[in-house]
Motif scaffolding. Structure first.
Motif, short mmCIF file in Angstrom:
data_model
loop_
_atom_site.label_atom_id
_atom_site.label_comp_id
_atom_site.label_asym_id
_atom_site.label_seq_id
_atom_site.Cartn_x
_atom_site.Cartn_y
_atom_site.Cartn_z
N GLU A 68 -53.14 71.80 -11.84
CA GLU A 68 -52.94 71.88 -13.30
C GLU A 68 -52.48 70.52 -13.85
O GLU A 68 -52.94 70.08 -14.91
CB GLU A 68 -51.90 72.95 -13.63
N LYS A 69 -51.62 69.84 -13.11
CA LYS A 69 -51.16 68.52 -13.55
C LYS A 69 -52.32 67.52 -13.60
O LYS A 69 -52.35 66.64 -14.46
CB LYS A 69 -50.06 68.01 -12.61
N LEU A 70 -53.28 67.64 -12.66
CA LEU A 70 -54.46 66.77 -12.70
C LEU A 70 -55.20 66.95 -14.03
O LEU A 70 -55.55 65.98 -14.69
CB LEU A 70 -55.40 67.10 -11.53
N PHE A 71 -55.41 68.20 -14.42
CA PHE A 71 -56.14 68.47 -15.65
C PHE A 71 -55.36 67.98 -16.87
O PHE A 71 -55.93 67.38 -17.78
CB PHE A 71 -56.41 69.97 -15.77
N LEU A 72 -54.06 68.22 -16.87
CA LEU A 72 -53.24 67.78 -18.01
C LEU A 72 -53.16 66.26 -18.08
O LEU A 72 -53.07 65.68 -19.16
CB LEU A 72 -51.85 68.40 -17.93
N SER A 73 -53.21 65.61 -16.91
CA SER A 73 -53.11 64.14 -16.89
C SER A 73 -54.32 63.47 -17.55
O SER A 73 -54.24 62.32 -17.97
CB SER A 73 -52.95 63.63 -15.45
N VAL A 74 -55.43 64.18 -17.65
CA VAL A 74 -56.60 63.66 -18.35
C VAL A 74 -56.29 63.42 -19.82
O VAL A 74 -56.89 62.57 -20.47
CB VAL A 74 -57.79 64.64 -18.19
N LEU A 75 -55.32 64.16 -20.33
CA LEU A 75 -54.94 64.07 -21.74
C LEU A 75 -53.76 63.13 -21.95
O LEU A 75 -53.15 63.11 -23.01
CB LEU A 75 -54.62 65.48 -22.26
N GLU A 76 -53.43 62.37 -20.90
CA GLU A 76 -52.33 61.40 -20.97
C GLU A 76 -52.87 60.02 -20.63
O GLU A 76 -54.01 59.87 -20.21
CB GLU A 76 -51.23 61.80 -19.96
N GLU A 77 -52.05 58.98 -20.84
CA GLU A 77 -52.45 57.61 -20.49
C GLU A 77 -52.78 57.52 -19.00
O GLU A 77 -52.13 58.20 -18.20
CB GLU A 77 -51.30 56.63 -20.81
#
Length: 199
Positions: A85-94
């Motif tokens: 889940e963190k991988l997917f959310l990290s796409v929306l971060e720097e």
């Protein structure tokens, strides 16, 4: 006797890859690459052959040093659904939240399924993403549940990377990711709960 390279290859490939990520292959000129990398055109041609050669090298560099490292960090052999889940959310971060998306996903959009300079990097990345997601889902949900869920998450992952170049709300996409992973975590709970035998 040929002259040895005096430039930092990682820095040059990173700068070129970032320029291709922002503008696409077709809209980048040799002059643009000179400015971005600090190399003169002669050095670009000597080291990489031409613009296509530099693109292929930059894409491979991106796949190895960015995509592979992210997948190892978030979806390695011990990763859980929470890590994925963190991988997917990290796409929306720097650094991917800058509005330019991912070099590989952008290349899929630009080149399609035609065989060419991006084919190898695209195939490598799609395979790595599939294997990483499938590995986590098999551990967490079991092999029967993983096949359809893997394809669902692959589409979601690359869809987010594509939509990150649009005006689609990052908050809305993040909420969708959380909702999907809540659903998967509920499946994990059911998969690991002992079955109650009927009386």
């Amino acid at each position: 006797m040929g002259r040895t390279r005096t430039f930092n290859s990682d820095a040059v490939l990173g700068a070129a890859g970032n320029l291709f990520r922002q503008r696409g292959y077709r809209d980048v000129s040799i002059a643009d690459l000179e400015k971005a990398t600090g190399l003169v055109s002669g050095s670009i041609y000597n080291a990489f052959g031409d613009k296509a050669g530099l693109f292929k090298a930059a894409l491979q560099h991106y796949v190895h040093w960015f995509v592979r490292q992210r997948l190892t960090a978030f979806a390695g052999p011990d990763a859980t659904l929470d890590d994925l889940e963190k991988l997917f959310l990290s796409v929306l971060e720097e650094p991917l939240s800058d509005g330019y998306g991912c070099l590989v996903t952008n290349s899929i959009v630009e080149f399609g399924n035609a065989e060419g300079i991006a084919s190898e990097g695209i195939a490598q990345t799609l395979g790595m993403v599939r294997d990483a997601i499938d590995g986590v889902l098999r551990r967490e949900l079991g092999p029967k549940a993983s096949d359809a869920a893997t394809m669902h998450l692959i589409v979601l992952y690359h869809g987010i990377l594509t939509l990150s170049r649009s005006r689609t709300s990052f908050d809305a996409m993040a909420q969708m990711v959380r909702t999907e992973f809540d659903r998967l975590k509920n499946l994990r709970i059911r998969a690991t709960s002992p079955r109650i035998k009927p009386l």
